[in-house]
Design a protein around this motif. Structure first.
Motif, mmCIF file in Angstrom:
data_model
loop_
_atom_site.group_PDB
_atom_site.id
_atom_site.type_symbol
_atom_site.label_atom_id
_atom_site.label_comp_id
_atom_site.label_asym_id
_atom_site.label_seq_id
_atom_site.Cartn_x
_atom_site.Cartn_y
_atom_site.Cartn_z
ATOM 1 N N LEU A 23 15.577 -8.921 -1.554
ATOM 2 C CA LEU A 23 14.507 -8.335 -0.733
ATOM 3 C C LEU A 23 13.877 -7.098 -1.373
ATOM 4 N N THR A 24 14.294 -6.767 -2.582
ATOM 5 C CA THR A 24 13.653 -5.674 -3.312
ATOM 6 C C THR A 24 12.164 -5.970 -3.483
ATOM 7 N N ARG A 25 11.318 -4.992 -3.112
ATOM 8 C CA ARG A 25 9.866 -5.190 -3.157
ATOM 9 C C ARG A 25 9.233 -4.367 -4.283
ATOM 10 N N LEU A 26 8.279 -4.981 -4.944
ATOM 11 C CA LEU A 26 7.475 -4.306 -5.951
ATOM 12 C C LEU A 26 6.012 -4.623 -5.684
ATOM 13 N N GLY A 27 5.127 -3.670 -5.934
ATOM 14 C CA GLY A 27 3.718 -3.972 -5.721
ATOM 15 C C GLY A 27 2.840 -2.763 -5.893
ATOM 16 N N PHE A 28 1.577 -2.951 -5.574
ATOM 17 C CA PHE A 28 0.642 -1.820 -5.627
ATOM 18 C C PHE A 28 -0.474 -2.036 -4.624
ATOM 19 N N ASP A 29 -1.060 -0.933 -4.200
ATOM 20 C CA ASP A 29 -2.265 -0.937 -3.379
ATOM 21 C C ASP A 29 -3.453 -0.623 -4.277
ATOM 22 N N PHE A 30 -4.547 -1.322 -4.036
ATOM 23 C CA PHE A 30 -5.733 -1.230 -4.881
ATOM 24 C C PHE A 30 -6.872 -0.584 -4.112
ATOM 25 N N ASP A 31 -7.511 0.407 -4.708
ATOM 26 C CA ASP A 31 -8.677 1.059 -4.134
ATOM 27 C C ASP A 31 -9.858 0.821 -5.067
ATOM 28 N N GLY A 32 -10.753 -0.059 -4.619
ATOM 29 C CA GLY A 32 -11.896 -0.404 -5.450
ATOM 30 C C GLY A 32 -13.115 0.467 -5.233
ATOM 31 N N GLY A 33 -12.996 1.455 -4.327
ATOM 32 C CA GLY A 33 -14.121 2.342 -4.078
ATOM 33 C C GLY A 33 -15.255 1.636 -3.359
ATOM 34 N N GLU A 34 -16.468 2.117 -3.549
ATOM 35 C CA GLU A 34 -17.633 1.549 -2.891
ATOM 36 C C GLU A 34 -18.029 0.232 -3.548
ATOM 37 N N THR A 41 -10.663 -2.605 -0.817
ATOM 38 C CA THR A 41 -9.246 -2.316 -1.011
ATOM 39 C C THR A 41 -8.480 -3.625 -1.207
ATOM 40 N N GLY A 42 -7.229 -3.503 -1.639
ATOM 41 C CA GLY A 42 -6.424 -4.689 -1.845
ATOM 42 C C GLY A 42 -4.953 -4.366 -1.932
ATOM 43 N N ALA A 65 -1.037 -10.719 -1.015
ATOM 44 C CA ALA A 65 -1.989 -10.741 -2.126
ATOM 45 C C ALA A 65 -3.373 -10.892 -1.521
ATOM 46 N N TRP A 66 -4.100 -9.771 -1.330
ATOM 47 C CA TRP A 66 -5.387 -9.855 -0.646
ATOM 48 C C TRP A 66 -6.348 -8.775 -1.106
ATOM 49 N N LEU A 67 -7.627 -9.054 -0.856
ATOM 50 C CA LEU A 67 -8.693 -8.072 -0.985
ATOM 51 C C LEU A 67 -9.384 -7.939 0.366
ATOM 52 N N LYS A 68 -9.838 -6.719 0.685
ATOM 53 C CA LYS A 68 -10.508 -6.478 1.960
ATOM 54 C C LYS A 68 -11.725 -5.592 1.753
ATOM 55 N N GLU A 69 -12.829 -6.020 2.306
ATOM 56 C CA GLU A 69 -14.067 -5.234 2.304
ATOM 57 C C GLU A 69 -14.280 -4.690 3.710
ATOM 58 N N THR A 70 -14.480 -3.376 3.813
ATOM 59 C CA THR A 70 -14.623 -2.717 5.115
ATOM 60 C C THR A 70 -15.973 -2.033 5.213
ATOM 61 N N TRP A 71 -16.683 -2.354 6.298
ATOM 62 C CA TRP A 71 -17.951 -1.693 6.618
ATOM 63 C C TRP A 71 -17.769 -0.992 7.967
ATOM 64 N N GLY A 72 -17.461 0.279 7.953
ATOM 65 C CA GLY A 72 -17.273 1.003 9.201
ATOM 66 C C GLY A 72 -16.119 0.445 10.011
ATOM 67 N N GLU A 73 -16.429 -0.127 11.183
ATOM 68 C CA GLU A 73 -15.394 -0.663 12.069
ATOM 69 C C GLU A 73 -15.170 -2.166 11.885
ATOM 70 N N THR A 74 -15.827 -2.757 10.880
ATOM 71 C CA THR A 74 -15.716 -4.193 10.629
ATOM 72 C C THR A 74 -15.132 -4.436 9.248
#
Length: 314
Positions: A23-34, A41-42, A65-74
Motif C-alpha cells: 500500500l506504499t503510495r508514490l505520485g505527484f500533483d501537477f499544476d499546469g497554470g492557466e 491541474t492533475g 491518473a487525471w487532468l482537471k480544468e477548472t473555470w471558477g466554480e465549474t
C-alpha cells in the motif's frame, strides 16, 4: 467476506499472518497554470497492490491518473479517480475499505463535470460522470469472449450526486448531506436463462455530522442491484443460473472521537444484505462487521493505527 469454518464446506480452519508494503503510495500533483481560460491541474498516484509475482516482487498499480480544468466554480475532469457515488470512507481497514460489507465506491476511468454554488449560507455541489462499467469487477461472464461485459454494452456508466454542506452548531466544522446514484449496463454474447442484457443501479445517501468539535458522526446507506462493480452485493452481481440481477441493500455508520491530544478512537458498523431470492443456492446472503479503529498521532508527520474488526458472513 469470511469463509466458513465448517470443514465440510471449506478447508479446515487455520491461522493466517501476512506483512507487506504493497500500500506504499508514490505520485505527484501537477499544476499546469492557466490554460483554455481556466486552471489546469492533475494527479498521478501509484501503489503496488496489483498482486505480487512473489511477496517481495509486487506489481505497480495506478490509483489516480487525471487532468482537471477548472473555470471558477465549474470543473471538467478526465482520467481515473474515485467514483462520484458513495464519497465517504470508513476509518478502519485501509486496505479494502469495508468493500462488500456496506461501503460502495472505488476508483475507475471517467469523465466528470462538477459545479459548486452558494445557497442558504452553505454550499451545493453537483457532480456527474460518464464512467467505465466493469473497470473494478472485470466481469466477462461469457469468457473467453475477451471483452468485459460493461464494454460490450456500448454504453457508459452514469453517476451523479447532489451534496449540501454548511457550518451548523460546531464552529469551523462543516456538516454535509449528499444524495447519489448510478446506472450501468452490461451485455454478454451468450445467454443466461435466455438473458444477455443486464443493468445495474443504486440510490444512496451520505452524511457527515460534527456533534462536537472533537466528535464526528458519518456514514452511508444505499440500495440497488447488480452492484459487484461498485463493491456491493457481497461481490455478487448476476445470478447466471436464472439470468437475474442480484438486489442488495446496506451501509455503514461510524462515530469518531478525539479522546485526547494525539489519540482518536472510531467505532463503526457495516452491513451488505443481498436479496436471498436473487441468489444462487451457494450465494452469500449477508455480510456484516463492527470495528474499533485507533489512531495515534505523534506529530503531523507520523501516525500509527491499530484496528480490530469482527466479521460475520452467512
Amino acid at each position: 467476506w469470511i469463509a466458513s469454518e465448517d470443514p465440510t464446506v471449506n478447508e479446515k480452519d487455520d491461522d493466517d499472518f501476512s506483512i507487506h508494503p504493497r500500500l506504499t503510495r508514490l505520485g505527484f500533483d501537477f499544476d499546469g497554470g492557466e490554460a483554455a481560460g481556466g486552471k489546469l491541474t492533475g494527479k498521478l498516484e501509484l501503489d503496488f497492490q496489483n498482486g505480487p509475482s512473489s511477496e517481495s516482487r509486487q506489481m505497480v498499480r495506478i490509483r489516480h491518473a487525471w487532468l482537471k480544468e477548472t473555470w471558477g466554480e465549474t470543473s471538467l475532469l478526465a482520467g481515473q479517480t474515485w467514483d462520484v457515488i458513495a464519497p465517504l470512507i470508513p476509518t478502519a481497514n485501509n486496505d479494502t475499505l469495508m468493500w462488500n460489507t456496506g461501503n460502495l465506491g472505488d476508483r475507475r476511468p471517467q469523465v466528470r463535470v462538477s459545479r459548486t454554488l452558494s445557497l442558504g449560507g452553505g454550499t451545493v455541489a453537483f457532480d456527474g460522470a460518464l464512467a467505465q462499467t466493469g473497470a473494478v469487477s472485470g466481469d466477462d461472464r461469457d469468457a473467453p469472449a475477451g471483452i468485459i461485459d460493461g464494454e460490450d454494452s456500448g454504453v457508459p456508466m452514469l453517476q451523479g450526486r447532489v451534496g449540501f454542506s454548511r457550518e451548523l452548531w460546531v464552529k469551523g466544522k462543516q456538516a454535509s448531506l449528499g444524495l447519489w446514484g448510478h446506472r450501468s449496463w452490461e451485455e454478454t454474447d451468450g445467454k443466461f436463462d435466455g438473458e444477455d442484457d443486464f443493468d445495474g443501479s443504486s440510490t444512496g445517501v451520505d452524511l457527515s455530522l460534527p456533534l462536537h468539535e472533537l466528535v464526528l458522526l458519518k456514514g452511508e446507506g444505499w440500495s440497488g442491484k447488480n452492484l459487484s462493480d461498485v463493491r456491493g452485493g457481497i461481490g455478487q452481481g448476476i445470478n447466471t443460473t436464472t439470468g437475474r440481477e442480484i438486489s442488495s441493500r446496506g451501509g455503514w455508520l461510524e462515530l469518531a472521537a478525539k479522546v485526547c491530544s494525539g489519540y482518536t478512537l472510531a467505532v463503526g458498523s457495516a452491513m451488505d444484505n443481498p436479496d436471498d431470492g436473487d441468489l444462487a443456492a451457494s450465494g452469500r446472503t449477508k455480510n456484516r462487521a463492527w470495528y474499533l479503529a485507533n489512531r495515534l498521532e505523534f506529530d503531523k508527520k507520523l501516525q500509527v493505527g491499530f484496528d480490530y474488526l469482527r466479521w460475520k458472513t452467512d
